[in-house]
Design a protein around this motif. Structure first.
Motif, PDB file in Angstrom:
ATOM      1  N   ALA A  15      56.233 118.678  33.385  1.00  0.00           N
ATOM      2  CA  ALA A  15      57.104 117.590  33.843  1.00  0.00           C
ATOM      3  C   ALA A  15      56.354 116.780  34.897  1.00  0.00           C
ATOM      4  N   LYS A  16      56.469 115.469  34.799  1.00  0.00           N
ATOM      5  CA  LYS A  16      55.825 114.597  35.791  1.00  0.00           C
ATOM      6  C   LYS A  16      56.905 113.798  36.511  1.00  0.00           C
ATOM      7  N   VAL A  17      56.963 113.978  37.820  1.00  0.00           N
ATOM      8  CA  VAL A  17      57.921 113.266  38.671  1.00  0.00           C
ATOM      9  C   VAL A  17      57.134 112.255  39.490  1.00  0.00           C
ATOM     10  N   THR A  18      57.463 110.973  39.313  1.00  0.00           N
ATOM     11  CA  THR A  18      56.673 109.912  39.942  1.00  0.00           C
ATOM     12  C   THR A  18      57.518 109.107  40.911  1.00  0.00           C
ATOM     13  N   LEU A  19      57.076 109.040  42.154  1.00  0.00           N
ATOM     14  CA  LEU A  19      57.718 108.155  43.131  1.00  0.00           C
ATOM     15  C   LEU A  19      57.504 106.722  42.672  1.00  0.00           C
ATOM     16  N   ASN A  20      58.578 105.941  42.643  1.00  0.00           N
ATOM     17  CA  ASN A  20      58.474 104.604  42.057  1.00  0.00           C
ATOM     18  C   ASN A  20      59.043 103.533  42.985  1.00  0.00           C
ATOM     19  N   ARG A  21      58.464 103.457  44.179  1.00  0.00           N
ATOM     20  CA  ARG A  21      58.787 102.380  45.123  1.00  0.00           C
ATOM     21  C   ARG A  21      57.474 101.777  45.640  1.00  0.00           C
ATOM     22  N   PRO A  22      56.628 101.285  44.750  1.00  0.00           N
ATOM     23  CA  PRO A  22      55.307 100.819  45.188  1.00  0.00           C
ATOM     24  C   PRO A  22      55.370  99.651  46.167  1.00  0.00           C
ATOM     25  N   ASP A  23      56.460  98.878  46.133  1.00  0.00           N
ATOM     26  CA  ASP A  23      56.587  97.720  47.029  1.00  0.00           C
ATOM     27  C   ASP A  23      56.707  98.135  48.492  1.00  0.00           C
ATOM     28  N   VAL A  24      57.148  99.386  48.742  1.00  0.00           N
ATOM     29  CA  VAL A  24      57.226  99.889  50.125  1.00  0.00           C
ATOM     30  C   VAL A  24      56.337 101.125  50.279  1.00  0.00           C
ATOM     31  N   ARG A  25      55.263 101.167  49.494  1.00  0.00           N
ATOM     32  CA  ARG A  25      54.281 102.253  49.556  1.00  0.00           C
ATOM     33  C   ARG A  25      54.941 103.626  49.346  1.00  0.00           C
ATOM     34  N   ASN A  26      55.963 103.609  48.484  1.00  0.00           N
ATOM     35  CA  ASN A  26      56.690 104.831  48.109  1.00  0.00           C
ATOM     36  C   ASN A  26      57.302 105.559  49.303  1.00  0.00           C
ATOM     37  N   ALA A  27      57.645 104.793  50.334  1.00  0.00           N
ATOM     38  CA  ALA A  27      58.386 105.382  51.449  1.00  0.00           C
ATOM     39  C   ALA A  27      59.741 105.864  50.933  1.00  0.00           C
ATOM     40  N   PHE A  28      60.238 106.950  51.506  1.00  0.00           N
ATOM     41  CA  PHE A  28      61.493 107.475  51.000  1.00  0.00           C
ATOM     42  C   PHE A  28      62.668 107.161  51.921  1.00  0.00           C
ATOM     43  N   ASN A  29      63.830 107.025  51.294  1.00  0.00           N
ATOM     44  CA  ASN A  29      65.082 106.832  52.011  1.00  0.00           C
ATOM     45  C   ASN A  29      66.070 107.892  51.535  1.00  0.00           C
ATOM     46  N   GLU A  30      67.329 107.736  51.888  1.00  0.00           N
ATOM     47  CA  GLU A  30      68.303 108.757  51.531  1.00  0.00           C
ATOM     48  C   GLU A  30      68.471 108.910  50.025  1.00  0.00           C
ATOM     49  N   THR A  31      68.275 107.811  49.281  1.00  0.00           N
ATOM     50  CA  THR A  31      68.401 107.888  47.822  1.00  0.00           C
ATOM     51  C   THR A  31      67.229 108.664  47.226  1.00  0.00           C
ATOM     52  N   ALA A  63      54.234 106.647  52.121  1.00  0.00           N
ATOM     53  CA  ALA A  63      54.077 106.213  53.507  1.00  0.00           C
ATOM     54  C   ALA A  63      55.052 106.892  54.457  1.00  0.00           C
ATOM     55  N   GLY A  64      55.781 107.901  53.970  1.00  0.00           N
ATOM     56  CA  GLY A  64      56.747 108.582  54.836  1.00  0.00           C
ATOM     57  C   GLY A  64      58.113 107.942  54.733  1.00  0.00           C
ATOM     58  N   ALA A  65      58.798 107.849  55.858  1.00  0.00           N
ATOM     59  CA  ALA A  65      60.168 107.343  55.865  1.00  0.00           C
ATOM     60  C   ALA A  65      60.215 105.818  55.783  1.00  0.00           C
ATOM     61  N   ASP A  66      61.172 105.313  55.032  1.00  0.00           N
ATOM     62  CA  ASP A  66      61.401 103.886  54.903  1.00  0.00           C
ATOM     63  C   ASP A  66      61.895 103.324  56.238  1.00  0.00           C
ATOM     64  N   LEU A  67      61.336 102.194  56.663  1.00  0.00           N
ATOM     65  CA  LEU A  67      61.683 101.621  57.965  1.00  0.00           C
ATOM     66  C   LEU A  67      63.151 101.228  58.057  1.00  0.00           C
ATOM     67  N   ASN A  68      63.700 100.692  56.986  1.00  0.00           N
ATOM     68  CA  ASN A  68      65.121 100.322  57.008  1.00  0.00           C
ATOM     69  C   ASN A  68      66.011 101.552  57.152  1.00  0.00           C
ATOM     70  N   TRP A  69      65.608 102.650  56.513  1.00  0.00           N
ATOM     71  CA  TRP A  69      66.341 103.906  56.659  1.00  0.00           C
ATOM     72  C   TRP A  69      66.246 104.407  58.097  1.00  0.00           C
ATOM     73  N   MET A  70      65.060 104.280  58.704  1.00  0.00           N
ATOM     74  CA  MET A  70      64.879 104.724  60.082  1.00  0.00           C
ATOM     75  C   MET A  70      65.720 103.880  61.044  1.00  0.00           C
ATOM     76  N   LYS A  71      65.826 102.587  60.775  1.00  0.00           N
ATOM     77  CA  LYS A  71      66.675 101.724  61.609  1.00  0.00           C
ATOM     78  C   LYS A  71      68.129 102.176  61.538  1.00  0.00           C
ATOM     79  N   LYS A  72      68.562 102.519  60.343  1.00  0.00           N
ATOM     80  CA  LYS A  72      69.936 102.983  60.155  1.00  0.00           C
ATOM     81  C   LYS A  72      70.173 104.285  60.914  1.00  0.00           C
ATOM     82  N   MET A  73      69.176 105.190  60.888  1.00  0.00           N
ATOM     83  CA  MET A  73      69.311 106.467  61.575  1.00  0.00           C
ATOM     84  C   MET A  73      69.455 106.289  63.084  1.00  0.00           C
ATOM     85  N   ALA A  74      68.881 105.219  63.609  1.00  0.00           N
ATOM     86  CA  ALA A  74      68.945 104.980  65.052  1.00  0.00           C
ATOM     87  C   ALA A  74      70.370 104.716  65.523  1.00  0.00           C
TER      88      ALA A  74
END
Length: 261
Positions: A15-31, A63-74
């Motif tokens: 099985a191949k699981v691919t992060l698919n958010r290349p526009d934000v360097r595959n940073a992750f958010n809650e989704t 790239a780690g955590a998505d900046l918009n997600w981090m703003k929300k966490m604040a």
């Protein structure tokens, strides 16, 4: 299940699981976190899957955590932050504890939580141009949820340095420290991973699963009578298993074992 942040594909027993958010360097958010937790839980239950490749689209691995997600966490309360952080911790645990071996296909840079994804994998194959950075301290944060996996991969001494300095380090350094197993040119990345998955899939699925669990359970334990007894119990159990008996019989009879289809 359809995923919005991931691509999931199957080829044979892999099985191949691919992060698919290349526009934000595959940073992750809650989704992304929820989807990774779900897909690894689902793959864990599938007998037809014997190996998992964790990959990423675009020039960066993660790239780690998505900046918009981090703003929300604040803006979160302490309790909301705890719940959110626990979801991230559970996602990393799902990758680390899945019963199939996980190969990280690191095709580009991994920062912060992206290093956590790499460290949670069992085998890491990275392009020689990949760079790594535990950058949390630059932002006034700490690499808490990824620490159990990164410290196991880098060791205590290197972790002390890179957690506190937030320095960038190259792939050769990552390999020397033990974070990366195989460093390859970009045009050799997929071929190297295909050989690795073929090797894994040629082995007894049960033995591979139990070997992964054995290492996780034994690492760091005191070498006492309880550990000695535990390892004796495990080998006795595997010898009597269906695949254990088939493996020995096929070797003696000079034929391929039944699990090689």
């Amino acid at each position: 299940m359809q995923y919005s942040m991931l691509e999931v594909a199957f080829a044979g027993h892999v099985a191949k699981v691919t992060l698919n958010r290349p526009d934000v360097r595959n940073a992750f958010n809650e989704t992304t976190i929820a989807e990774l937790t779900d897909v690894f839980g689902g793959l864990d239950a599938r007998d037809d899957v014997r190996a998992i490749v964790l990959a990423a689209n675009g020039p960066a691995f993660c790239a780690g955590a998505d900046l918009n997600w981090m703003k929300k966490m604040a803006t979160f309360s302490d309790e909301e932050n705890r719940v959110d952080a626990r979801r991230l911790a559970d996602m990393l645990s799902a990758i680390y504890r899945v019963s199939k071996p996980v190969i990280a296909r690191v095709s580009g840079d991994a920062y912060a939580g992206g290093v956590g994804l790499v460290a949670a994998a069992d085998i890491v194959v990275a392009v020689d141009s990949a760079r790594f950075c535990l950058s949390e301290a630059r932002l006034g944060l700490i690499a808490a949820t990824i620490a159990p996996y990164v410290v196991r991969a880098l060791g205590e001494r290197a972790s002390r340095r890179y957690f506190t300095t937030a320095e960038l380090f190259d792939c050769a350094t990552a390999q020397r420290l033990g974070l990366v197993h195989e460093m390859v040119a970009s045009d050799a990345l997929d071929g190297t991973i295909e050989k690795m998955t073929a090797t894994l899939c040629a082995n007894s699925p049960n033995a591979v699963r139990e070997s992964k669990r054995l290492v996780q359970d034994v690492a760091g334990r005191v070498l006492d009578e309880a550990l000695i007894d535990d390892t004796a119990r495990r080998i006795a159990s595997i010898r009597a298993s269906e695949e254990g008996r088939e493996g020995v019989a096929s070797f003696l009879e000079k034929r391929a074992p039944a699990w090689r289809d």
